[in-house]
Every structure is written in C-alpha cells, then in structure tokens.
Design an enzyme around this catalytic site. Structure first.
Site, PDB file in Angstrom:
ATOM      1  N   LEU A   5       1.034  -1.111  -0.127  1.00  0.00           N
ATOM      2  CA  LEU A   5       0.211  -0.011   0.068  1.00  0.00           C
ATOM      3  C   LEU A   5       0.853   1.164   0.120  1.00  0.00           C
ATOM      4  O   LEU A   5       1.884   1.462   0.778  1.00  0.00           O
ATOM      5  CB  LEU A   5      -0.860   0.016   1.269  1.00  0.00           C
ATOM      6  CG  LEU A   5      -2.032  -0.945   1.188  1.00  0.00           C
ATOM      7  CD1 LEU A   5      -1.583  -2.142   2.373  1.00  0.00           C
ATOM      8  CD2 LEU A   5      -3.379  -0.538   1.627  1.00  0.00           C
ATOM      9  N   ASP A   6       0.511   2.212  -0.947  1.00  0.00           N
ATOM     10  CA  ASP A   6       1.173   3.707  -0.690  1.00  0.00           C
ATOM     11  C   ASP A   6       0.532   4.140   0.558  1.00  0.00           C
ATOM     12  O   ASP A   6      -0.667   3.815   1.099  1.00  0.00           O
ATOM     13  CB  ASP A   6       0.716   4.381  -1.925  1.00  0.00           C
ATOM     14  CG  ASP A   6       1.082   5.689  -2.204  1.00  0.00           C
ATOM     15  OD1 ASP A   6       2.338   5.963  -1.798  1.00  0.00           O
ATOM     16  OD2 ASP A   6       0.281   6.711  -2.392  1.00  0.00           O
ATOM     17  N   LEU A   7       1.156   5.185   0.908  1.00  0.00           N
ATOM     18  CA  LEU A   7       0.620   6.155   2.089  1.00  0.00           C
ATOM     19  C   LEU A   7      -0.278   7.303   1.902  1.00  0.00           C
ATOM     20  O   LEU A   7      -1.181   7.370   1.873  1.00  0.00           O
ATOM     21  CB  LEU A   7       1.821   6.402   2.942  1.00  0.00           C
ATOM     22  CG  LEU A   7       1.653   7.181   4.207  1.00  0.00           C
ATOM     23  CD1 LEU A   7       0.591   6.437   5.105  1.00  0.00           C
ATOM     24  CD2 LEU A   7       2.856   7.593   5.038  1.00  0.00           C
ATOM     25  N   ASP A   8       0.730   8.261   1.354  1.00  0.00           N
ATOM     26  CA  ASP A   8       0.030   9.616   0.842  1.00  0.00           C
ATOM     27  C   ASP A   8      -1.023   9.499  -0.418  1.00  0.00           C
ATOM     28  O   ASP A   8      -0.724   8.731  -1.311  1.00  0.00           O
ATOM     29  CB  ASP A   8       0.891  10.685   0.290  1.00  0.00           C
ATOM     30  CG  ASP A   8       2.000  11.008   1.518  1.00  0.00           C
ATOM     31  OD1 ASP A   8       1.585  10.794   2.684  1.00  0.00           O
ATOM     32  OD2 ASP A   8       2.933  11.753   0.989  1.00  0.00           O
TER      33      ASP A   8
END
Length: 215
Positions: A5-8
């Site tokens: 998963l990406d964060l931002d």
C-alpha cells in the site's frame, strides 16, 4: 496474498503538511510559492524530482530537501489525516493477506505517521525511500520492499495506490496495481497508467483485490 500500500493519498491525506512544507521551502530558497495544482501534483513523486522540475540545480535541490524535511519531519508529518474507512480496511485485509507499505516518503517518517495513527502494527514491512537518495523512485521502493518480504512471486502481490507512479513502479516488477480514486491522481491517470481496476471508496478495496491463491 501480499498487498503493498502507498501512504499519501491512499491511507492518509497529507495535503496540509505538504502544503506548509513547500511554503517553508519557498521562503528559505526565495522561490515563488507553489500554487495548489503544483502542490497537489507534488504528492506522490520523489521530493527531489519535484525540486528538479522547478529548474533548480543539484545544490539548490539538496538545500530544498533539507528545508522541506526540517519542517515536515518535526511538524508537517502530523498535519495529516487518515481517510475514513481505511483503518477498518487494513484490519480486514490483515486477516487474509500480508500487508506492507511502499511509499516514496522516507521509511522512518512513514513509520512515525503510521504509529501516530495506531496503524503500524498492520504492516509486516514499512518500505520507503532512503534519506541518502539511493532509493527514492517507486520502482526502487517496491524492489526493496519485496526483498524485505523475502522476494515473493509477483503474481501473489498487488500494489494499491493513487498515482501513476504506483502503477508504473509496481509494474516494473511484474506486480499488478489497484488504483484508488480518493487520492491525488488526475482524472483518468490511473486507467491510462494501467491500473487493473480503481476503487471508488476504501470499502471497495477488499472485493477488488484478487482472491488469495489466484494469479
């Protein structure tokens, strides 16, 4: 099944902190303040790339990185909110998949953000950029994260993110990408980049991921 998963723009909305960090950079370097469109476009790609796109030389880029991080690492990272529904999605996914973060933020900064929100325990690996710049592009972050996970079969891995960098970075390693609509991608960006599907809301993520064991 492994989910990166990406964060931002995927788990949390960092806009206020990033906007304020860029204002700080502009003041320190004597640059014009980025407009809202530029600020939003800066969410996703490596910090150095955004500074280079402003026409700065290598020395000024390093000054910009230092100024940005001096603000963001003390204040900006906490000017951040989790998207409603994402904690519940992480809890659900953790029951059937191994979760790992893959962000272009420095890994230590990302871990602090997840810890503040009480989410870090969901992740087997918190993958991110290195502060020396040797790992900064999403493809490099994905490679490093996969290595920390024991180099799994790419067919068993799915990336989840909001920008074309997520799709392309994962794709360079044979990993499919599920896009998310609520982040900072431009209209049609994820589809054009090759995301196999796009979630309209966090609750859509589990049903759009491949079934465990499917290729």
């Amino acid at each position: 099944m492994i989910v990166l998963l990406d964060l931002d723009g995927t788990i949390s909305d960092p806009y206020v902190g990033i906007r304020n960090a860029w204002r700080f950079v502009s003041e320190r370097l004597g640059l014009a303040v980025l407009d809202e469109e530029q600020q939003r476009a800066a969410i996703g790609p490596p910090l150095e790339d955004t500074l280079l796109s402003l026409g700065l030389d290598d020395h000024a880029v390093q000054q910009g990185v230092h100024a940005y991080r001096s603000y963001y690492d003390t204040t900006g990272l906490f000017e951040n909110t989790v998207y409603p529904g994402m904690p519940e999605v992480l809890e659900e996914l953790g029951g059937t998949a191994t979760l790992a973060l893959a962000t272009s933020k420095p890994a230590d900064t990302a871990a602090r953000i997840l810890d503040r929100f009480g989410l870090v325990h969901h992740f087997a690996v918190v993958g991110g950029a290195t502060r020396d710049g040797s790992v900064r592009r999403k493809a490099d972050v994905v490679a490093r994260t996969l290595a920390e996970l024991g180099s799994p079969d790419p067919a068993d891995v799915t990336m989840v993110g909001d920008r074309l960098h997520d799709v392309h970075g994962a794709g360079q390693h044979g990993v499919r990408c599920l896009g998310v609509r609520w982040g900072y991608g431009a209209p049609g960006e994820l589809e054009a980049a090759g995301a196999y599907a796009v979630a309209e809301a966090p609750a859509d993520i589990p049903r759009l991921l491949p079934s465990p064991g499917s290729a």
